[in-house]
Motif scaffolding. Structure first.
Motif, PDB file in Angstrom:
ATOM      1  N   SER A 378       0.838  -1.201   0.000  1.00 47.23           N
ATOM      2  CA  SER A 378       0.000   0.000   0.000  1.00 47.23           C
ATOM      3  C   SER A 378       0.875   1.253   0.000  1.00 47.23           C
ATOM      4  N   ARG A 379       0.353   2.323  -0.575  1.00 43.12           N
ATOM      5  CA  ARG A 379       1.135   3.560  -0.709  1.00 43.12           C
ATOM      6  C   ARG A 379       0.517   4.740   0.055  1.00 43.12           C
ATOM      7  N   ALA A 380      -0.810   4.782   0.180  1.00 42.67           N
ATOM      8  CA  ALA A 380      -1.469   5.971   0.725  1.00 42.67           C
ATOM      9  C   ALA A 380      -1.745   5.810   2.216  1.00 42.67           C
ATOM     10  N   GLY A 381      -1.338   6.808   3.013  1.00 38.64           N
ATOM     11  CA  GLY A 381      -1.652   6.802   4.431  1.00 38.64           C
ATOM     12  C   GLY A 381      -0.491   6.370   5.295  1.00 38.64           C
ATOM     13  N   SER A 382      -0.754   6.355   6.612  1.00 43.07           N
ATOM     14  CA  SER A 382       0.298   6.075   7.590  1.00 43.07           C
ATOM     15  C   SER A 382       0.149   4.720   8.263  1.00 43.07           C
ATOM     16  N   THR A 383      -0.709   3.842   7.736  1.00 41.99           N
ATOM     17  CA  THR A 383      -0.929   2.556   8.380  1.00 41.99           C
ATOM     18  C   THR A 383       0.277   1.635   8.173  1.00 41.99           C
ATOM     19  N   THR A 384       0.280   0.548   8.938  1.00 36.17           N
ATOM     20  CA  THR A 384       1.377  -0.415   8.826  1.00 36.17           C
ATOM     21  C   THR A 384       1.390  -1.122   7.480  1.00 36.17           C
ATOM     22  N   GLU A 385       0.285  -1.063   6.742  1.00 36.31           N
ATOM     23  CA  GLU A 385       0.251  -1.674   5.420  1.00 36.31           C
ATOM     24  C   GLU A 385       1.151  -0.939   4.435  1.00 36.31           C
ATOM     25  N   CYS A 386       1.602   0.256   4.812  1.00 33.04           N
ATOM     26  CA  CYS A 386       2.401   1.076   3.905  1.00 33.04           C
ATOM     27  C   CYS A 386       3.883   1.089   4.232  1.00 33.04           C
ATOM     28  N   ILE A 387       4.263   0.762   5.473  1.00 29.84           N
ATOM     29  CA  ILE A 387       5.661   0.908   5.870  1.00 29.84           C
ATOM     30  C   ILE A 387       6.390  -0.418   5.742  1.00 29.84           C
ATOM     31  N   PHE A 388       7.634  -0.365   5.290  1.00 30.95           N
ATOM     32  CA  PHE A 388       8.435  -1.560   5.107  1.00 30.95           C
ATOM     33  C   PHE A 388       8.550  -2.326   6.426  1.00 30.95           C
ATOM     34  N   GLY A 389       8.424  -3.648   6.333  1.00 27.90           N
ATOM     35  CA  GLY A 389       8.658  -4.507   7.488  1.00 27.90           C
ATOM     36  C   GLY A 389       7.485  -4.676   8.415  1.00 27.90           C
ATOM     37  N   ARG A 390       6.395  -3.911   8.219  1.00 29.45           N
ATOM     38  CA  ARG A 390       5.251  -3.999   9.125  1.00 29.45           C
ATOM     39  C   ARG A 390       4.073  -4.755   8.509  1.00 29.45           C
ATOM     40  N   ASN A 391       4.311  -5.504   7.444  1.00 31.18           N
ATOM     41  CA  ASN A 391       3.245  -6.252   6.766  1.00 31.18           C
ATOM     42  C   ASN A 391       3.858  -7.481   6.115  1.00 31.18           C
ATOM     43  N   ASP A 392       3.013  -8.327   5.524  1.00 29.33           N
ATOM     44  CA  ASP A 392       3.496  -9.575   4.919  1.00 29.33           C
ATOM     45  C   ASP A 392       3.941  -9.396   3.473  1.00 29.33           C
ATOM     46  N   LYS A 393       4.112  -8.154   3.042  1.00 26.81           N
ATOM     47  CA  LYS A 393       4.543  -7.877   1.667  1.00 26.81           C
ATOM     48  C   LYS A 393       5.966  -7.345   1.594  1.00 26.81           C
ATOM     49  N   SER A 394       6.644  -7.195   2.735  1.00 24.89           N
ATOM     50  CA  SER A 394       7.955  -6.545   2.709  1.00 24.89           C
ATOM     51  C   SER A 394       8.854  -7.087   3.813  1.00 24.89           C
ATOM     52  N   TRP A 395      10.171  -6.897   3.597  1.00 26.88           N
ATOM     53  CA  TRP A 395      11.204  -7.336   4.541  1.00 26.88           C
ATOM     54  C   TRP A 395      12.189  -6.177   4.687  1.00 26.88           C
ATOM     55  N   MET A 396      12.576  -5.838   5.922  1.00 28.66           N
ATOM     56  CA  MET A 396      13.330  -4.601   6.132  1.00 28.66           C
ATOM     57  C   MET A 396      14.412  -4.765   7.194  1.00 28.66           C
ATOM     58  N   LEU A 397      15.616  -4.237   6.879  1.00 29.45           N
ATOM     59  CA  LEU A 397      16.693  -4.130   7.859  1.00 29.45           C
ATOM     60  C   LEU A 397      16.725  -2.679   8.341  1.00 29.45           C
ATOM     61  N   ARG A 398      16.465  -2.489   9.643  1.00 29.62           N
ATOM     62  CA  ARG A 398      16.441  -1.143  10.245  1.00 29.62           C
ATOM     63  C   ARG A 398      17.846  -0.809  10.733  1.00 29.62           C
ATOM     64  N   CYS A 399      18.497   0.136  10.063  1.00 28.01           N
ATOM     65  CA  CYS A 399      19.871   0.513  10.386  1.00 28.01           C
ATOM     66  C   CYS A 399      19.853   1.815  11.174  1.00 28.01           C
ATOM     67  N   VAL A 400      20.245   1.740  12.433  1.00 22.76           N
ATOM     68  CA  VAL A 400      20.345   2.911  13.291  1.00 22.76           C
ATOM     69  C   VAL A 400      21.808   3.076  13.652  1.00 22.76           C
TER      70      VAL A 400
END
Length: 476
Positions: A378-400
């Motif tokens: 998803s692209r529109a809005g601030s839900t977890t469906e749009c952010i990398f790593g917060r849904n079953d469509k994406s995988w994310m390495l968080r580099c801090v």
């Protein structure tokens, strides 16, 4: 007890800096709310600039505002923790009036499906290319088997000729076994070769149908025919074929030479050995390729990644041939586009990723997220469906600056390892392998995922803080 009229939404009460539920919430003059510690840390980094801004709307404040605890918001967050979330009831849709939701024209829907069609064609063309390469490898294998078998038969016949009548029967047996086994192995390879050629023919037919469909002028006819033509059957074969290095029938020659030296003993003891060496000839097909180990190995699969401006959040500036993204403090003048991330500072690659791929991301700044995702995130809005790593469509390495975390489907996994500025990503799509590496003088594995990928993937980055950058390096 009266039923609650207000449905609580976790996103409403989450801090956009740490992405968790608000802790000790405070509200700043523009009206946005954050965890007290999060906004303090954020403003501490801006102190030397003599001005302080809102991470969401970018409104600036001078002097630095005094933070006051939001008592009502804190109470609501506590209530949320106690009661949990309730899903808002869904409306019933009277189709004839399309009440309660948006509609699109057939032309607009055609445009979206046309993009999907082109992606399907690219997938088909890649599979055709892969299968044609496999056929070439199998043809070379047939030639190698035939050549080895011919040599073994010829050498065996010469050796047995020296034994004359004593070994006449054994010579005939070995020659027959070699020929029989050659036919068996050639038959196996040719059978797979024919299947692959059939698959190529079917894929070409499918591609032709999709090409014809893509030129259909009638939108409704296009949409009517698209579902039945767009689905692709799963391949029954590996995308690559490895041949185990064998000597084929050379062992037969060695065994027959031993017979020549031991005329009497071979009739009693060694005949079994000859028979076994012939029948053990085996062509191993479709073995998985080993995962690379050194950076040089990875670079064999390097892919040039460029960023798609149509997906970039308006706070991201693309530069250096669309390889570099920078989080700006003011929105950029991008035109509206349905693929654009409207809230999160994210951007995707132009290129779809299948097969075996490797790329590297040079990061600058406190928080940079390196990800891969399906195109339909998803692209529109601030839900977890749009952010990398917060849904079953994406995988994310968080580099801090001081830590790594891996996120997938909202599950967080701590990751340890060296923290240079460069991250390497390796993908073996068909094997379902996704690996993240820290890259310096040496390459160190940070985290590996073993899963099943059902669609082509796209590379992506998310830049949380202003002035952070992520650049897809053109590695050699």
């Amino acid at each position: 007890m009266a039923q609650r009229a207000v449905q609580l939404d976790r996103e409403t009460f989450s801090c956009s800096i740490c992405l968790d539920l608000l802790k000790d919430p405070v509200t700043i003059p523009c009206g946005h709310s954050y965890c007290k510690n999060c906004i303090q840390s954020y403003w501490d980094e801006e102190d030397e600039k003599k001005t302080h801004s809102c991470p969401q709307c970018r409104q600036s404040f001078t002097p630095r505002p005094v933070l006051v605890r939001s008592t009502m918001l804190a109470a609501l967050v506590e209530e949320l923790k106690k009661t949990g979330l309730q899903a808002a009831p869904a409306d019933l849709c009277p189709v004839d009036e399309h009440k309660g939701h948006d509609t699109v024209s057939a032309a607009a829907e055609r445009t979206e499906r046309q993009r999907e069609l082109e992606g399907s064609r690219q997938n088909i063309q890649q599979r055709i290319q892969d299968r044609e390469e496999d056929v070439k490898v199998l043809q070379q294998e047939v030639e190698a088997i035939n050549g080895s078998a011919d040599k073994a038969a010829e050498h065996s016949e010469k050796i047995f000729t020296q034994l004359i009548r004593l070994m006449e029967k054994r010579r005939s047996d070995v020659k027959q076994q070699v020929r029989s086994q050659r036919e068996t192995e050639v038959s196996r390879v040719k059978e797979l070769q024919e299947k692959l050629e059939q698959e190529i023919t079917e894929l070409k037919r499918k591609d032709a149908e999709l090409k014809k469909l893509s030129h259909t002028e009638d939108h409704n006819q296009f949409l009517h025919n698209y579902p039945s033509l767009s689905a692709l059957s799963e391949s029954t074969h590996s995308s690559s074929i490895n041949i185990r290095p064998l000597k084929y029938f050379e062992d037969v020659t060695a065994a027959v030479s031993e017979v020549r030296d031991k005329l009497q003993d071979v009739l009693r003891d060694t005949w079994t050995n000859i028979s076994l060496t012939v029948t053990q000839v085996d062509v191993l097909l479709s073995n998985p390729k080993p995962e690379p180990e050194t950076r040089a190995d990875f670079l064999r699969y390097s892919r040039d990644i460029t960023l798609d401006a149509n997906t970039a959040n308006t706070l991201l500036l693309l530069s250096d041939g669309n390889r570099k993204a920078t989080h700006m403090r003011q929105p950029q003048s991008y035109s509206d586009h349905p693929d654009r991330f409207t809230w999160w500072q994210q951007v995707l690659s132009r290129e779809s990723l299948t097969g075996r791929c490797y790329w590297e991301v040079e990061r600058r700044g406190r928080r940079v997220y390196v990800a891969v995702t399906y195109k339909n995130i998803s692209r529109a809005g601030s839900t977890t469906e749009c952010i990398f790593g917060r849904n079953d469509k994406s995988w994310m390495l968080r580099c801090v600056s001081d830590s790594y975390e891996f996120w997938s489907n909202s599950v967080q996994t701590p990751v340890s390892g060296p923290r240079p500025s460069r991250v390497g990503v390796y993908l073996d799509h068909s094997a379902g392998i996704l690996s993240f590496y820290s890259v310096s003088d040496i390459i160190t594995l940070l985290h590996r995922v073993q899963t099943t990928f059902t669609e082509p993937l796209y590379a992506g980055v998310c830049l949380i803080d202003p002035d952070t950058t992520a650049e897809f390096i053109k590695v050699k």
